[in-house]
Design a protein around this motif. Structure first.
Motif, PDB file in Angstrom:
ATOM      1  N   ALA A 139       1.054  -1.174  -0.111  1.00  0.00           N
ATOM      2  CA  ALA A 139      -0.047  -0.144   0.084  1.00  0.00           C
ATOM      3  C   ALA A 139       0.825   1.179   0.012  1.00  0.00           C
ATOM      4  O   ALA A 139       2.163   1.168   0.282  1.00  0.00           O
ATOM      5  CB  ALA A 139      -1.078   0.114   1.448  1.00  0.00           C
ATOM      6  N   CYS A 140       0.364   2.328  -0.704  1.00  0.00           N
ATOM      7  CA  CYS A 140       1.048   3.539  -0.762  1.00  0.00           C
ATOM      8  C   CYS A 140       1.354   4.123   0.823  1.00  0.00           C
ATOM      9  O   CYS A 140       0.487   4.077   1.714  1.00  0.00           O
ATOM     10  CB  CYS A 140       0.225   4.687  -1.460  1.00  0.00           C
ATOM     11  N   CYS A 145      -1.304   7.755   1.051  1.00  0.00           N
ATOM     12  CA  CYS A 145      -2.669   7.462   1.068  1.00  0.00           C
ATOM     13  C   CYS A 145      -3.348   6.088   1.292  1.00  0.00           C
ATOM     14  O   CYS A 145      -4.254   6.018   1.340  1.00  0.00           O
ATOM     15  CB  CYS A 145      -3.049   8.008  -0.215  1.00  0.00           C
ATOM     16  N   CYS A 161       2.071   5.725  -4.409  1.00  0.00           N
ATOM     17  CA  CYS A 161       1.307   5.590  -5.527  1.00  0.00           C
ATOM     18  C   CYS A 161       1.821   6.701  -6.527  1.00  0.00           C
ATOM     19  O   CYS A 161       2.320   7.661  -6.176  1.00  0.00           O
ATOM     20  CB  CYS A 161      -0.022   5.556  -5.246  1.00  0.00           C
ATOM     21  N   GLU A 192      -3.587   3.533  -0.900  1.00  0.00           N
ATOM     22  CA  GLU A 192      -4.115   2.810  -2.144  1.00  0.00           C
ATOM     23  C   GLU A 192      -2.877   1.801  -2.492  1.00  0.00           C
ATOM     24  O   GLU A 192      -1.666   1.772  -2.125  1.00  0.00           O
ATOM     25  CB  GLU A 192      -3.901   3.903  -3.293  1.00  0.00           C
TER      26      GLU A 192
END
Length: 238
Positions: free
Chosen positions: A14-15, A18, A29, A20
């Protein structure tokens, strides 16, 4: 299916900013990468202030030419704006201690030419009252990661903030007065700085007042060379 694959399926990368999904761990990301302002090479070699033109050895901003700080070299990785500010604040106030690993890795990459084999990595200290409230010192987390990546020794309490200070505000002289005598070598562990180069680590470099107080304290402990690195650089033109 191996354990690593199982964990990947349950917890996909995951980022950092954020949340994502990303292709790799400890990454940003595309949108957050675009919004995170990494500093380039054209920086003041003392305070890491972004400068116009092309990079060159020994480049200094007007402020450092007029009044050099009490260290011999400085670096920063991000501008303190956009995604850079969000990451710094998430680590400092958002309990995102997991960020110390990737952010510390970025800082280690920028610090390679600031260190020697016997450099001691020292974080900017928190007063014990603030440490009690926050539960961790974000600069110490970053320092530990930098030291690990570069194969160096770290001492999280070589410097001691013996007096709580109010939020720094005002001009440079006011900020310096606020910190006067607040940061000193630790009565016992400060001696570990004697006769060796020291890299002082902070999360955000703004006016340089805090790092200057730390550098003066390290100098009083007989450090042979003092250099600094911050995660993010805040400045009027940054």
């Amino acid at each position: 299916m191996g354990m690593q694959s199982v964990l990947r399926a349950i917890y996909p990368p995951a980022c950092l900013s954020c949340g994502e999904m990303t292709e790799a761990d400890f990454a940003l990301c595309g949108a957050c990468w675009h919004d995170t302002p990494f500093l380039g090479d054209t920086l003041c070699t003392l305070c890491a202030r972004p400068l116009p033109g092309e990079a060159e050895p020994g480049l200094r901003c007007d402020a450092c030419l007029a009044a050099p700080p009490p260290w011999t070299a400085g670096r920063a990785v991000l501008r303190y704006s956009g995604g850079g500010r969000r990451l710094a604040l998430a680590l400092k106030h958002g309990d995102r201690t997991d960020l110390a690993r990737p952010l510390g890795d970025w800082m280690a990459g920028a610090a390679v030419d600031l260190v020697e084999a016997d450099t001691l990595v020292v974080p900017v200290p928190l007063h014990r009252g603030r440490l009690w409230t926050r539960r961790y010192n974000q600069s110490a987390l970053l320092a530990a990661r930098i030291a690990w990546r570069l194969g160096l020794e770290t001492c999280p309490d070589a410097l001691w903030r013996r007096r709580a200070t109010t939020s720094l505000a005002g001009d440079a002289e006011t900020r310096r007065a606020t910190l006067d005598g607040a940061i000193v070598p630790h009565p016992r562990r400060g001696a570990r700085m004697a006769g060796r180069p020291v890299l002082i680590v902070d999360d955000v470099l703004t006016s340089g007042a805090t790092l200057s107080a730390c550098a003066r304290a390290a100098r009083s402990a007989a450090a042979s060379e003092i250099r600094v690195i911050a995660l993010a650089r805040a400045a009027p033109d940054a």
